[in-house]
Design a protein around this motif. Sequence first.
Motif, PDB file in Angstrom:
ATOM      1  N   THR A  94       0.813  -1.234   0.000  1.00  0.00           N
ATOM      2  CA  THR A  94       0.000   0.000   0.000  1.00  0.00           C
ATOM      3  C   THR A  94       0.835   1.268   0.000  1.00  0.00           C
ATOM      4  N   LYS A 123       0.321   4.399  -2.393  1.00  0.00           N
ATOM      5  CA  LYS A 123      -0.875   4.136  -3.190  1.00  0.00           C
ATOM      6  C   LYS A 123      -2.004   5.070  -2.730  1.00  0.00           C
ATOM      7  N   SER A 153      -7.608  -7.520  -1.549  1.00  0.00           N
ATOM      8  CA  SER A 153      -8.539  -7.527  -2.675  1.00  0.00           C
ATOM      9  C   SER A 153      -9.840  -6.820  -2.303  1.00  0.00           C
ATOM     10  N   GLU A 184      -9.377  -3.129  -2.300  1.00  0.00           N
ATOM     11  CA  GLU A 184      -9.400  -2.584  -3.653  1.00  0.00           C
ATOM     12  C   GLU A 184     -10.829  -2.535  -4.192  1.00  0.00           C
ATOM     13  N   GLU A 185     -11.621  -3.594  -3.931  1.00  0.00           N
ATOM     14  CA  GLU A 185     -12.997  -3.630  -4.418  1.00  0.00           C
ATOM     15  C   GLU A 185     -13.855  -2.516  -3.823  1.00  0.00           C
ATOM     16  N   LEU A 239      -8.480   1.437  -2.233  1.00  0.00           N
ATOM     17  CA  LEU A 239      -7.075   1.286  -2.605  1.00  0.00           C
ATOM     18  C   LEU A 239      -6.968   1.131  -4.108  1.00  0.00           C
ATOM     19  N   GLU A 240      -6.059   1.878  -4.695  1.00  0.00           N
ATOM     20  CA  GLU A 240      -5.774   1.743  -6.126  1.00  0.00           C
ATOM     21  C   GLU A 240      -4.442   1.026  -6.258  1.00  0.00           C
ATOM     22  N   MET A 241      -4.506  -0.266  -6.696  1.00  0.00           N
ATOM     23  CA  MET A 241      -3.302  -1.091  -6.754  1.00  0.00           C
ATOM     24  C   MET A 241      -2.458  -0.787  -7.975  1.00  0.00           C
TER      25      MET A 241
END
Length: 741
Positions: A697, A700, A730, A733-734, A738-740
């Motif tokens: 992270t 990010k 995951s 992010e969903e 968080l933008e991976m």
Amino acid sequence: MPIFKATKCPSDDLSLSNCAIVSPKDFTKDVKHVVIHTGPGRKYIFTIRVDNSIKQGYVGFNLPQRKWAVLSINQEIDVEPFRFEAQRQYLSSITIEADFLQKKNTTTDPYDTEKMALEFVMCFPNMAFTVGQELAFSFRDKKMLSLTIKEVEAIDINAVQAGMPAKPLKVECGQIMPNTFVLFEKAENSSLNLIGKAKAKMQHQSIINPDWDFQKMGIGGLDNEFNAIFRRAFASRVFPPEITEQLGVRHCKGILLFGPPGTGKTLMARQIGTMLNAREPIIVNGPQILDKYVGESEANVRKLFAPAEEEEKRMGPNSGLHIIILDEIDAICKARGSVAGASGVHDTVVNQLLSKIDGVDQLNNILVIGMTNRKDMIDDALLRPGRLEVQMEIGLPAEDGRVQILKIHTAKMRENDKLAADVDLFELAQITKNFSGAEIEGLVRAATSTALNRLVKASSKVEVDPNAIEKIKISREDFLNAFQNDIKPAFGMAEEQFERYVANGIINWGEPVRSILEDGDLLISQGKAGESGGLVTALLAGPPNSGKTALAARIAMSSDFPFLKFCSPEDMIGFMDTAKCQMIKKVFDDAYRSQLSVIVVDNVERLLDYGPIGPRYSNLVLQALLVLLKKEPPKGRRLLVLATTSRKDVLGELEMLSAFQTVLQVSNISTSEQLLSVLEYLDAFSSKDLDFISRKTDKKRMWIGIKKLLGLIDMAKQTEEAYRIPKFLSKLEEEGGLEMS
């Protein structure tokens, strides 16, 4: 000095007046009393009555008067007008020895001294009485009585004028008043059968005694209220009718006591009635007035005032005070036109009550004391001057008042050494914030029950320790147990609701949270100081799930204010707009009754029924909130309002932001450092897992609310250990946190 001759009274009726009868040609109308000199150092004061049947130069006396003054028929006497000294003129009490006038003509019938006292005051208004004076008294067609004045006490008018306690003065002679306390004693060796409360020697007060002992009355914490009621309602009644007539004074005829349940309104009204030397108070509950038959409700109101009307017609300004106590007055005095139905019974009852208190044939010898929890429901016409003009709020007791109440309800325990040494009443007064007097009494009862329960053996049958009386002591632990488990104040802290919102504590994950908590401390200080007013309002605005409600609850709980309340949409599901407005108003009204209060108005846009599709909102609720958020609490009260919203833009469009003095922006978690602070605080993952999350992270972009993050952490904990971290990242992010890439 004019020389007169003594003679007999011309008639039996004049004899029973016990006045000296004179010719209208001998004295002017302004002469009410005379002093008669029968020899060196021998003088007697009489009230005179003018009658044409007496010859000029003669004074008529009845037999008891001639016996007292040692007068013979045609004896020459010196007579001159007499005026009393103002400060020793008016009698607060008079003690009379009674016996049958003719010893051969006696009876064993009971003589009610209370009724005798009332009749005595009515028969001899403004009459002069001297210690040792003898007179004849006819009581309701019974045997004629011979009365002897044993003792008289006068009220110190100068002390009353100076605002000092009006202690009675021992005097030899004075004038009787409508509220003079009359006491009868049976003469020695007399067969007279006296009954009633005015019998025999007993402790008594003067006409109106402002130096009351509140603790002996069983009332605590209402000293200021009692003093204000005395000043407004009773001070003018201390003075005799002729003085108040000269000043054009109209006595206060109505008092309204209002406030929360259990604060002592009914108890105060009853004590006002018993502490005054007035007629026995008429006590009636409001619903008792109502009757199913047409006209009976109004007739019930007229019956309440009938004794006062009869005495007013008979004695005029010399009539005594009649007290009518109406409990739950809102049941019969609702605003006219507000009650549905065609009968209009409530309206006519209000009209009847208004006409009796302050109508064409208004009475000046009444005092109506009304009590209610709902002052807002009472017809406005009853509240204007001349009717229920003294309106006194009986609020929740302050700390010193709670100490007084605790002392009253533990007095018997202390007298009998049943209160343990570790019980500190001042400590109990500190922790019982927002307790009413009734709730404090309930606390003492609950503590006593806990102590008694220790001495009960619950086996196959209930047994009581035989040495229970000697062993029992009410301890500090008993009071604390009652405080924690049994008695909760109706206007206290909504602890369970607040604790639910901060069950996991406040996670200080970064500068945004610290800033909000620091601003919260400033709001609390501002709310306590109240230099710019008694109202402080703040809005916590931020995205959904950012922890606004938890932060507001934390600020409220850290204020240590005695009244904490949530105004939440979850409590108003399915409510119509009017019901919702009433519910919100009740929360604010309850808060105004406490010295220091905090209200958390949660999720304002949901309260307003805002929907993005349409759009629509409740204008009625909006206007109610705008009014309440700008309404200053009563004098001496402080209110802090914390509101939360996820749609600051909507409140801006509704012009609601201006209702708040400050807006605090609540932020989401936006950096890896803030995310790791939360994970470390919760000890959710191992150090190795935290290092992995930190690398993934780092640098990010992130935007997730603390509430949603806590949900993701709980979900990850339920996953198998090998998949825990990938699952967490995951989901992060969903959820858009968080933008991976």
